[in-house]
Scaffold this motif. Sequence first.
Motif, PDB file in Angstrom:
ATOM      1  N   HIS A  14      14.766 -16.564  -0.915  1.00  0.00           N
ATOM      2  CA  HIS A  14      14.478 -16.044   0.216  1.00  0.00           C
ATOM      3  C   HIS A  14      16.701 -15.399   0.649  1.00  0.00           C
ATOM      4  O   HIS A  14      16.262 -14.544   1.379  1.00  0.00           O
ATOM      5  N   VAL A  15      16.830 -15.960   0.832  1.00  0.00           N
ATOM      6  CA  VAL A  15      18.490 -15.648   0.427  1.00  0.00           C
ATOM      7  C   VAL A  15      19.388 -15.948  -0.324  1.00  0.00           C
ATOM      8  O   VAL A  15      19.198 -17.152  -0.900  1.00  0.00           O
ATOM      9  N   THR A  16      20.218 -15.180  -0.668  1.00  0.00           N
ATOM     10  CA  THR A  16      21.298 -15.360  -2.113  1.00  0.00           C
ATOM     11  C   THR A  16      21.611 -16.519  -2.538  1.00  0.00           C
ATOM     12  O   THR A  16      21.754 -16.862  -3.841  1.00  0.00           O
ATOM     13  N   TRP A  17      22.419 -17.497  -1.311  1.00  0.00           N
ATOM     14  CA  TRP A  17      23.262 -18.487  -1.066  1.00  0.00           C
ATOM     15  C   TRP A  17      22.599 -19.196  -1.814  1.00  0.00           C
ATOM     16  O   TRP A  17      22.365 -20.415  -1.692  1.00  0.00           O
ATOM     17  N   GLU A  18      20.964 -19.430  -1.464  1.00  0.00           N
ATOM     18  CA  GLU A  18      19.848 -20.640  -1.614  1.00  0.00           C
ATOM     19  C   GLU A  18      19.245 -20.866  -2.479  1.00  0.00           C
ATOM     20  O   GLU A  18      18.089 -20.574  -2.772  1.00  0.00           O
ATOM     21  N   GLY A  19      20.343 -20.404  -3.667  1.00  0.00           N
ATOM     22  CA  GLY A  19      18.833 -20.468  -5.140  1.00  0.00           C
ATOM     23  C   GLY A  19      18.688 -22.057  -5.439  1.00  0.00           C
ATOM     24  O   GLY A  19      19.525 -22.676  -4.750  1.00  0.00           O
ATOM     25  N   PRO A  20      18.124 -22.055  -6.862  1.00  0.00           N
ATOM     26  CA  PRO A  20      17.732 -23.742  -7.310  1.00  0.00           C
ATOM     27  C   PRO A  20      19.206 -24.284  -7.070  1.00  0.00           C
ATOM     28  O   PRO A  20      18.486 -25.615  -7.673  1.00  0.00           O
ATOM     29  N   HIS A  21      20.163 -24.212  -7.619  1.00  0.00           N
ATOM     30  CA  HIS A  21      21.302 -24.183  -8.663  1.00  0.00           C
ATOM     31  C   HIS A  21      21.084 -25.296  -9.396  1.00  0.00           C
ATOM     32  O   HIS A  21      20.338 -25.361 -10.399  1.00  0.00           O
ATOM     33  N   ARG A  22      20.921 -26.899  -9.104  1.00  0.00           N
ATOM     34  CA  ARG A  22      20.883 -28.186 -10.484  1.00  0.00           C
ATOM     35  C   ARG A  22      19.763 -28.176 -11.087  1.00  0.00           C
ATOM     36  O   ARG A  22      19.471 -28.623 -11.712  1.00  0.00           O
ATOM     37  N   ILE A  23      18.261 -27.352 -10.314  1.00  0.00           N
ATOM     38  CA  ILE A  23      17.002 -27.775 -10.615  1.00  0.00           C
ATOM     39  C   ILE A  23      17.263 -27.043 -11.820  1.00  0.00           C
ATOM     40  O   ILE A  23      15.836 -27.382 -12.432  1.00  0.00           O
ATOM     41  N   LEU A  24      17.662 -25.490 -11.443  1.00  0.00           N
ATOM     42  CA  LEU A  24      17.172 -24.962 -13.463  1.00  0.00           C
ATOM     43  C   LEU A  24      17.620 -26.017 -14.530  1.00  0.00           C
ATOM     44  O   LEU A  24      17.064 -25.256 -15.556  1.00  0.00           O
ATOM     45  N   ARG A  25      18.995 -26.746 -14.050  1.00  0.00           N
ATOM     46  CA  ARG A  25      19.344 -27.291 -15.405  1.00  0.00           C
ATOM     47  C   ARG A  25      17.802 -28.151 -16.452  1.00  0.00           C
ATOM     48  O   ARG A  25      17.795 -28.228 -17.651  1.00  0.00           O
ATOM     49  N   ALA A  26      17.099 -28.251 -15.317  1.00  0.00           N
ATOM     50  CA  ALA A  26      15.575 -28.998 -16.359  1.00  0.00           C
ATOM     51  C   ALA A  26      14.390 -28.095 -16.889  1.00  0.00           C
ATOM     52  O   ALA A  26      13.739 -27.951 -17.951  1.00  0.00           O
ATOM     53  N   PHE A  27      15.235 -26.988 -16.762  1.00  0.00           N
ATOM     54  CA  PHE A  27      14.384 -25.434 -17.397  1.00  0.00           C
ATOM     55  C   PHE A  27      14.791 -25.039 -18.523  1.00  0.00           C
ATOM     56  O   PHE A  27      14.618 -23.359 -18.696  1.00  0.00           O
ATOM     57  N   ASP A  28      15.446 -25.438 -19.051  1.00  0.00           N
ATOM     58  CA  ASP A  28      16.684 -25.133 -20.175  1.00  0.00           C
ATOM     59  C   ASP A  28      15.485 -24.385 -21.461  1.00  0.00           C
ATOM     60  O   ASP A  28      15.960 -23.492 -21.989  1.00  0.00           O
ATOM     61  N   ASP A  29      14.632 -24.822 -21.886  1.00  0.00           N
ATOM     62  CA  ASP A  29      13.666 -24.571 -22.766  1.00  0.00           C
ATOM     63  C   ASP A  29      12.494 -23.777 -22.772  1.00  0.00           C
ATOM     64  O   ASP A  29      11.661 -23.322 -22.688  1.00  0.00           O
ATOM     65  N   ARG A  30      12.402 -23.089 -20.755  1.00  0.00           N
ATOM     66  CA  ARG A  30      11.316 -22.401 -20.190  1.00  0.00           C
ATOM     67  C   ARG A  30      12.015 -21.907 -19.807  1.00  0.00           C
ATOM     68  O   ARG A  30      13.055 -21.195 -19.017  1.00  0.00           O
ATOM     69  N   PRO A  31      11.765 -20.127 -19.894  1.00  0.00           N
ATOM     70  CA  PRO A  31      12.001 -18.766 -19.236  1.00  0.00           C
ATOM     71  C   PRO A  31      11.767 -19.138 -17.135  1.00  0.00           C
ATOM     72  O   PRO A  31      10.961 -19.894 -17.351  1.00  0.00           O
ATOM     73  N   VAL A  32      12.926 -18.885 -16.909  1.00  0.00           N
ATOM     74  CA  VAL A  32      12.991 -18.736 -15.646  1.00  0.00           C
ATOM     75  C   VAL A  32      12.661 -17.136 -14.810  1.00  0.00           C
ATOM     76  O   VAL A  32      13.115 -16.605 -14.886  1.00  0.00           O
ATOM     77  N   HIS A  33      11.364 -16.803 -13.971  1.00  0.00           N
ATOM     78  CA  HIS A  33      11.452 -16.018 -13.115  1.00  0.00           C
ATOM     79  C   HIS A  33      11.799 -16.094 -11.833  1.00  0.00           C
ATOM     80  O   HIS A  33      11.166 -16.489 -11.167  1.00  0.00           O
ATOM     81  N   LEU A  34      12.651 -15.509 -11.818  1.00  0.00           N
ATOM     82  CA  LEU A  34      13.010 -15.430  -9.982  1.00  0.00           C
ATOM     83  C   LEU A  34      12.916 -14.221  -9.145  1.00  0.00           C
ATOM     84  O   LEU A  34      13.388 -13.065  -9.696  1.00  0.00           O
ATOM     85  N   VAL A  35      12.156 -14.338  -8.018  1.00  0.00           N
ATOM     86  CA  VAL A  35      12.249 -13.427  -7.690  1.00  0.00           C
ATOM     87  C   VAL A  35      12.258 -13.343  -5.566  1.00  0.00           C
ATOM     88  O   VAL A  35      12.360 -14.959  -5.170  1.00  0.00           O
TER      89      VAL A  35
END
Length: 249
Positions: A14-35
Motif C-alpha cells: 500500500h506504500v513503498t516503505w511497508e513491503g514484505p521484507h523478511r517474509i519474501l525469504r520463505a518464497f525463494d523457490d516461487r515467483p512473487v507478483h508484487l502489486v
Amino acid sequence: MTPTGHLPVLVVRHVTWEGPHRILRAFDDRPVHLVDTLPAGAALPPVDTVAGAVFMGGPMSANDTDRLPQLAAEITWLRQAVAADVPVLGICLGAQLIARALGARVYPAATKELGWAPIDILDDTDPLLGALAPRRTVLHWHGEILDPPPGSAVLARSAQTACQAFRVGNAWGMLFHPEADRELLDEWLAEPSMAAEAEQVHGPTAAHRLRADADAAEPELLATTDAMFAAFATRIAAHADRYVAGTTA
C-alpha cells in the motif's frame, strides 16, 4: 499441466516503505507478483491464478473505501480468496482488510500501539503462530484495532489489544509486524511520516528507544518469525499442489 512452482505468491503493498521484507525469504523457490494497489493503481490478479497472498500494512484505514476505492476491491478479493481456501497472510492493514472482508468491525484504538512489546500466543498448536509461543516481543505500529471475524480463532493478544492475531480457514491476520527487524525499522524511521508518528507517541527520543528495543528483541525474534513464514510457505505449496491437481476451486 502448469508446474506448481510457476504459480506466484501475490504481495500487495500500500506504500513503498511497508513491503514484505523478511517474509519474501520463505518464497525463494516461487515467483512473487508484487502489486502496488494504491500508489500505482494496479489491479489484482484473479484469485485462481495465485498460490497464496500477503497483504501488507499502510497508514490509511481499512474503512477508507470511499476515499480509496482500491481498498474496496481488495476487500472483495480477500473475501473470494478466503472462500476458495487460498492461503492469505495479512499484516496490520492487511489484517484489518481481511477482518472487513469477513464482516468484522475495524475501529480506532483508545491510544496508538507503537513500539516493541510482547504478545501472548493463545494457541501454541497453530501452524503459524505456534512458532512464537508462548510469548514474543514484536513491533506494533497501528492506531486501529479489530473485532475477531465471525467464526475465527483469536490467536494472540497484547496488554493493550485483545485480538492481535486471528485465523479463519487458511487466512491469518496479524496486527503486529512479524516481518520487522532493526533493518526494517531503520527504513521506516527514514520515512518522515513514520518518524513523526513515532515522536508523537514516544517523544524526541523515539528513534533511539525503538532501535534499542529492536536490538534487544532481534536475537529470539528472527528465528521464530522465520519459522512462521516458512510454515506459511508450506501452506502455499500445498494449496498450489491441490490446485494444479484439479482438487481446489
